[in-house]
Design a protein around this motif. Structure first.
Motif, PDB file in Angstrom:
ATOM      1  N   CYS A   1       4.444  18.899  14.477  1.00 55.65           N
ATOM      2  CA  CYS A   1       4.641  18.556  13.068  1.00 55.65           C
ATOM      3  C   CYS A   1       5.447  17.285  12.914  1.00 55.65           C
TER       4      CYS A   1
ATOM      5  N   CYS B   1       9.546  18.212  17.395  1.00 58.04           N
ATOM      6  CA  CYS B   1       8.321  19.002  17.487  1.00 58.04           C
ATOM      7  C   CYS B   1       7.110  18.070  17.435  1.00 58.04           C
TER       8      CYS B   1
ATOM      9  N   CYS C   1       7.256  23.531  11.388  1.00 61.45           N
ATOM     10  CA  CYS C   1       5.983  24.259  11.429  1.00 61.45           C
ATOM     11  C   CYS C   1       6.187  25.544  12.224  1.00 61.45           C
TER      12      CYS C   1
HETATM   13 ZN   LIG Z   1       6.926  21.823  14.275  1.00 63.85          ZN
END
Ligand SMILES: [Zn+2]
Lengths: 348, 805
Positions: free
Chosen positions: A271, A268, A276
């Motif tokens: 984050c 991701c 997140c």
């Molecule tokens: Zn994330």
């Protein structure tokens, strides 16, 4: 008064006049008055015929010296005044350079097109051809030839708009792949195609669903294509789109037209893998589906799966754009609000 | 499928954190939606012992309770539940505790009486209402009598469990059971799972055959196996708490001991079971067949359903009593009065069940498993296990024997694969030992002969048939992380855009540099919009079952979609909009099953492309500006044939006096103009100018061969002409005449003024042109130019009655 003294007087008077001349016209007039044919110096020179032959050259030389002296003074003054005039004009012409420039109308590509173009270019560089395919397909090509016979449970994953019992709006751009497999001449080398385009699903439009969206699918078939090649290719795609600082993980999945099948997740970017809302706390974002072409798919296209094999992958530019730019409603892509479109004025 | 970690530990020795386990499952087997911790966010919720319970003096329903919560003194809690009573073990939310829904409980007063907390029902702890047993839904939950006051309640309710929510792909139906998941995890962690054993005691004096007969009329493909057992003297009651916990943690509602037992076995073995009330069967006989048209069945959800001839049904007395594999009938439902259970364990065809579930909108835990396939070898074991469990929980007895309407013989699936094939496909150098070890962990019996592995696939893994399936098993258990990462080698190929693709890309760039932004509109629209702005007449292609009339027909033009976009923008106060789109339109073809897809290019502009700025007024779009954009674009295509614009009043959606059809040679390729005021009104948009071009035709049309023309070294001479001329004579006519009569050295004719204001008589206009003459090979003589120019003037006067000024 001697001629010499007269000349000296003329020089001093002339220099004073030149110095005090404040406009170009005055300087020009001084020149005419002083150095012209009817001017005082010429007149002094005419008086030379009264001089002795010994004095004549001396006075002549002195007169020339003074003439040159005055000429230089005039030229100098003239250029001083010219420069001042230019400076005055420039000063008068001064602009506020912080006022906005004039708009030249300039449009821009749709954000989905930007993503598709970026990936097309990446794959063209790796020797892929781009296939457009038809948006209206036969059930046979869209499903059956991709190992999704009628009544296959995986068909539930793709609710479909039908036009007749056998004709539909393609649910995946891989609908074009059986045709590509059929028509490819393998004696000329491997098949490497990328099929970007519009696809349709029978979904009610909301923030995360759209009955129309885009897909980019890739297919490579040759005598020796490995799952490691697939992994390398998918990593390259993920790195191109999201940057190479992120990890890519493959995990098992299921698609009827590939075996083994995988999904590719990328760390991701929001984050950095900590978890997140964007990644639903998993630290990973699902970006691609892929796998090794199912032997049945090759067989149905008249290709011997014992000799040839390959990989296929698919991804959704709409979803990419949503993830990459934080777009929270997929409908934005198709409403064409200029306040939305104009935000994606540059790549990256 | 929700997998209880606690339940998994019955099978395997696992002590890793649940998140780690979930990650492992995700990387090796199936997707995991998340790990659910039922007690998460809850605090200070403990067991309480109600010591005393009296009625509240000022209320007709509140009770004042003294509750032992494991502290020195009992605490006082006011409770409104009808079932609260002294002696009960209850759930207590202490002062400053957190219960479900992020709710904090504080000390309070209820009608003047202090209440130091709250006694809780299950839904107040965050239980989904759909999971709460109906008999406890209306009151507080009563804990077992041996609970210890003051201890957290979570362990008593299974809320300390961790539940792994798996999203099982269609091929991994085996993982829709605890047994299947245990086998999978055993392979991953190289353990031997402890599988459940069945201890069934049959009543030797009671033969099932005597009371029950089963026939299967449906064919073997639809119903390969159909078996029943009888369980007698059963008392229907709530299940013990441990079972209820397993049921609700699996995401189902506890109902009663019989239903819960069948659901428990369903979860455990993945085998759907159905319990009939035997006494409601006619003559102890059931038959399995396809439904007949006109037959009806009221299902458990009290819906009367019209059966379809594709539905498999269980019948009694030739009346349908159950939709096979989907949902039972109300008439034979197990009720509190039921004493004898006829328990079904069967295999139904996946496609049949899928159709029935789909057609009746009945998707159940059972149908989901049948659709993905079940373990055909488990029908008997699951039936025995369920019968034993029902007998135990309901204090009943199991009649001896299974009554089988049909029983299939299961042929083992054997797949041969070579090590070299595996490495060839995966791009690895795995050794025979590594691969053999993976099959050992999977518990797939394997024999090895040189390079070949002969693998016997257990019936529980019905998804595996071919070598590619085994390659997947090897790949995922070896670990995708461990695969090398390479790019395809082999014969190089040239990747490039074809001419069409390149031209479409160029088109986009040109449109954008002309100031238009790319739009992507919907291809599906209303039939009326699909057919508006048509360039070539065609039937519209319509969807068979559209979701709405708004999206029911495939577009035949791009303008309609762009006008929708303009309307969206105008409605949001965006008045200056310039959009273009390239995309497919769909012409139906009478002899073909599919429409002909043609690439079009369209633009729509409203407001000003150059908005008002300091010192400059806005320049609203007009016909000539959009025509200039089109003309500039067409010029860039270097078409071989001449481009002409012909006034057209034939487009009903366009302004009849401000629209031009565009021809290349004699081929119609598009049109440009102002949208008809009635159309803009209907779209609720302002004055708008549009164009639509047949891009595919433009791409296909012959292009000019580009060739250098030497630049003349000789000077050119110009002559200007201004004339008064009748209004109805067009610029094109004038230019054509001048060009025609201009002579050999006329190089260009350029319009430099049009005027029809003051000082111009009505019905007339003033036009002015510059004519440029040049000779490629010599200096022109003024008199020659004058002679040529006079010819033009004369022609203008005689042909158009022009008054030269
Ligand atoms: Zn994330």
């Amino acid at each position: 008064m001697s001629l010499q003294d007269r000349l000296t007087e003329l020089r001093d008077q002339g220099l004073a006049d030149i110095k005090s001349a404040d406009v170009l016209n005055k300087v020009n007039q001084i020149k005419v008055d002083l150095l012209g044919k009817k001017g005082p110096i010429t007149e002094v020179l005419r008086g030379m015929r009264d001089l002795t032959p010994e004095e004549r050259p001396k006075v002549g030389a002195y007169a020339n010296e003074i003439r040159d002296h005055l000429q230089n003074a005039i030229d100098h003054r003239r250029s001083e005044l010219e420069e001042a005039a230019v400076n005055a004009q420039l000063a008068a012409e001064k602009l506020d350079v912080t006022l906005p420039g004039r708009t030249v109308p300039q449009g821009q590509p749709h954000v989905i097109t930007q993503i598709i173009t970026e990936l097309e270019d990446l794959f063209i560089g790796m020797g892929y051809e781009i296939e457009d395919g038809d948006e209206v397909e036969e059930d046979y090509y869209n499903f059956e030839r991709l190992n999704l016979p009628k009544d296959h449970p995986a068909r539930d994953m793709q609710d479909t708009f039908y036009i007749t019992k056998e004709v539909l709006l393609r649910t995946q751009t891989s609908a074009d792949q059986p045709r590509a497999l059929e028509s490819h001449d393998f004696s000329k080398g491997p098949l490497k195609v990328l099929t970007p385009g519009r696809v349709y699903r029978r979904d009610t439009d909301d923030a995360t669903h759209s009955h129309q969206f885009h897909q980019i699918e890739g297919l490579v078939v040759d005598k020796h294509i490995t799952m490691a090649d697939l992994k390398g290719t998918l990593t390259l795609v993920a790195n191109t789109l999201f940057g190479d600082q992120f990890d890519v993980r493959l995990r098992p999945s299921y698609f009827p037209f590939t075996e083994p099948s995988v999904e590719a997740d990328v760390t991701c970017f929001n984050c950095n893998g900590k978890g997140c809302a964007v990644c639903k706390q998993t630290g990973w974002i699902e970006v691609l589906g892929a796998g090794m072409v199912h032997p049945r798919v090759l067989e149905m296209s008249g290709i011997d799966p014992e000799v040839y094999g390959g990989f296929a992958f698919g991804l959704g530019p709409d979803r990419f754009a949503m993830l990459k730019y934080g777009v929270d409603d997929i409908r934005n892509f198709y409403l064409n609000d200029v306040r939305f479109l104009s935000q994606f004025y540059k790549k990256g | 499928m929700k997998i209880s970690y606690a339940w998994l530990r019955d099978y395997l020795q696992l002590d890793i954190p649940a998140d780690e386990l979930a990650e492992k499952i995700e990387r090796t087997a199936v997707e995991v939606d998340g790990v659910i911790r039922p007690s998460e966010g809850l605090k200070k919720v403990v067991v309480g012992h109600v010591l005393e319970c009296v009625e509240h003096p000022d209320s007709d329903h509140l009770h004042i309770c003294q509750v032992d919560v494991g502290e020195e003194e009992p605490i006082q809690i006011v409770c409104g539940a009808p079932n609260v009573a002294a002696g009960e073990m209850v759930i207590v939310a202490l002062p400053n505790s957190w219960i479900g829904g992020h709710t904090k409980i504080k000390r309070s007063k209820m009608r003047g009486v202090v209440s130091n907390g709250m006694l809780c029902a299950l839904d107040e702890l965050g239980f989904d209402e759909k999971l709460v047993p109906k008999e406890v839904a209306d009151g507080i939950f009563i804990l077992p009598a041996d609970a210890t006051p003051g201890e957290p309640v979570f362990s008593y309710l299974g809320m300390d469990d961790e539940i792994i929510d798996m999203s099982v792909t269609p091929n991994r139906g085996d993982m829709l059971s605890m047994n299947g998941t245990a086998h999978e995890l055993a392979a991953i962690y190289d353990q031997t799972p402890k599988m459940p054993t069945v201890a069934l005691t049959e009543d030797a004096n009671d033969l099932a055959d005597d009371a029950l007969t089963v026939t299967v009329e449906a064919d073997e493909h639809d119903v390969p196996t159909y078996k029943m057992r009888l369980i007698k003297n059963v008392t229907i009651k709530p299940s013990p708490l441990w079972l209820q916990i397993r049921i609700w943690n699996a995401g189902m509602r506890p109902i009663n001991n019989v239903v819960d037992a069948t659901n428990y076995i369903l979860m455990q073995y993945g085998q759907p079971l159905h319990a009939f009330d035997y006494d409601k069967l006619s003559a102890g006989h059931v038959n399995v067949r396809l439904a007949k048209a006109g037959e009806k069945l009221t299902t458990l959800d009290d819906e009367e359903r019209d059966l379809l001839p594709t539905d498999l049904v269980i019948c009694s007395d030739d009346q349908p009593i159950c939709l096979a594999g989907t949902m039972g009938g109300l008439a034979t439902e197990v009720t509190n009065e039921t004493t004898t259970i006829a328990l079904e364990s069967a295999v139904f065809d996946a496609v049949r069940v899928r159709k029935t579930a789909h057609n009746h909108g009945l998707h159940s835990e059972a149908s989901m498993r049948y659709e993905r396939g079940i373990d055909h070898s488990a029908t008997q074991t699951a039936l025995d296990a369920a019968a034993a469990m029902i007998a135990e929980l309901g204090d009943g007895t199991v009649a001896t024997g299974t009554v089988a309407g049909r029983e299939e013989t299961i042929a083992p699936v054997v797949v041969d694969i070579t090590l070299s094939r595996i490495n060839h496909v995966l791009g690895t150098d795995l050794t025979m030992d590594t691969v053999a070890d993976i099959f050992r962990r999977l518990d797939f019996p394997t024999t090895i002969n040189e390079d070949t592995l002969t693998v016997t696939i257990p019936a529980r893994r019905w998804d595996i048939h071919i070598p590619a399936d085994l390659i997947e098993e090897v790949a995922r258990l070896y670990g995708y992380d461990n695969l090398p990462s390479t790019l395809p080698t082999g014969q190089p190929t040239i990747g490039k855009l074809n001419e069409t693709q390149q031209l479409i890309r160029d088109t986009r760039k040109l449109m954008e540099s002309a100031g238009l932004t790319q739009a992507i509109s919907y291809s599906l629209t209303t039939p009326a919009k699909a057919q508006a702005f048509e360039l070539h007449a065609s039937e519209v292609t319509k969807l068979d079952f559209p979701m709405s009339s708004e999206r029911s027909a495939l577009r035949l033009n791009l303008i309609s979609g762009l006008l929708d976009d303009l309307a969206y923008n105008n409605a949001r106060k965006e008045q200056d909009v310039a959009l273009y789109e390239t995309g497919r339109v769909f012409f139906s073809q009478p002899e073909q099953v599919r429409p002909h897809e043609v690439e079009h290019l369209a633009g729509a502009i409203t407001g000003s492309m150059v908005p008002a700025e300091w010192g400059i007024a806005a320049q609203p779009i007009d016909f000539y500006q959009i025509k200039g954009i089109v003309a500039g674009y067409l010029k860039s295509l270097a078409l071989a044939d001449p481009i002409t614009y012909v006034a057209s009043a034939d487009h009903p959606e366009m302004h009849p006096g401000r629209t031009a059809d565009i021809y290349v040679g004699d081929r119609l390729v598009g049109f440009v103009g102002q949208v008809h005021p009635n159309t803009t009104k209907a779209y609720k948009i302002r004055e708008t100018y549009v164009f639509e071009l047949d891009l595919a035709a433009l791409i296909a049309l012959p292009k000019e061969r580009q060739q250098y023309q030497p630049i003349s070294k000789f000077p050119s001479i110009t002559r200007d002409v201004a004339m008064l001329i009748n209004d109805d004579i067009t610029n094109a006519q004038v230019v054509d005449l001048i060009t025609d009569k201009g002579g050999a050295h006329l190089r260009s004719v350029k319009l430099f003024d049009v005027y029809n204001g003051k000082h111009v008589p009505a019905g007339k206009k003033s036009l002015a042109y510059t004519l440029t003459y040049q000779d490629q090979n010599a200096t022109l003589v003024d008199d020659d130019v004058t002679a040529a120019f006079d010819k033009v003037l004369k022609a203008l006067t005689t042909e158009f009655d022009a008054e030269i000024r």
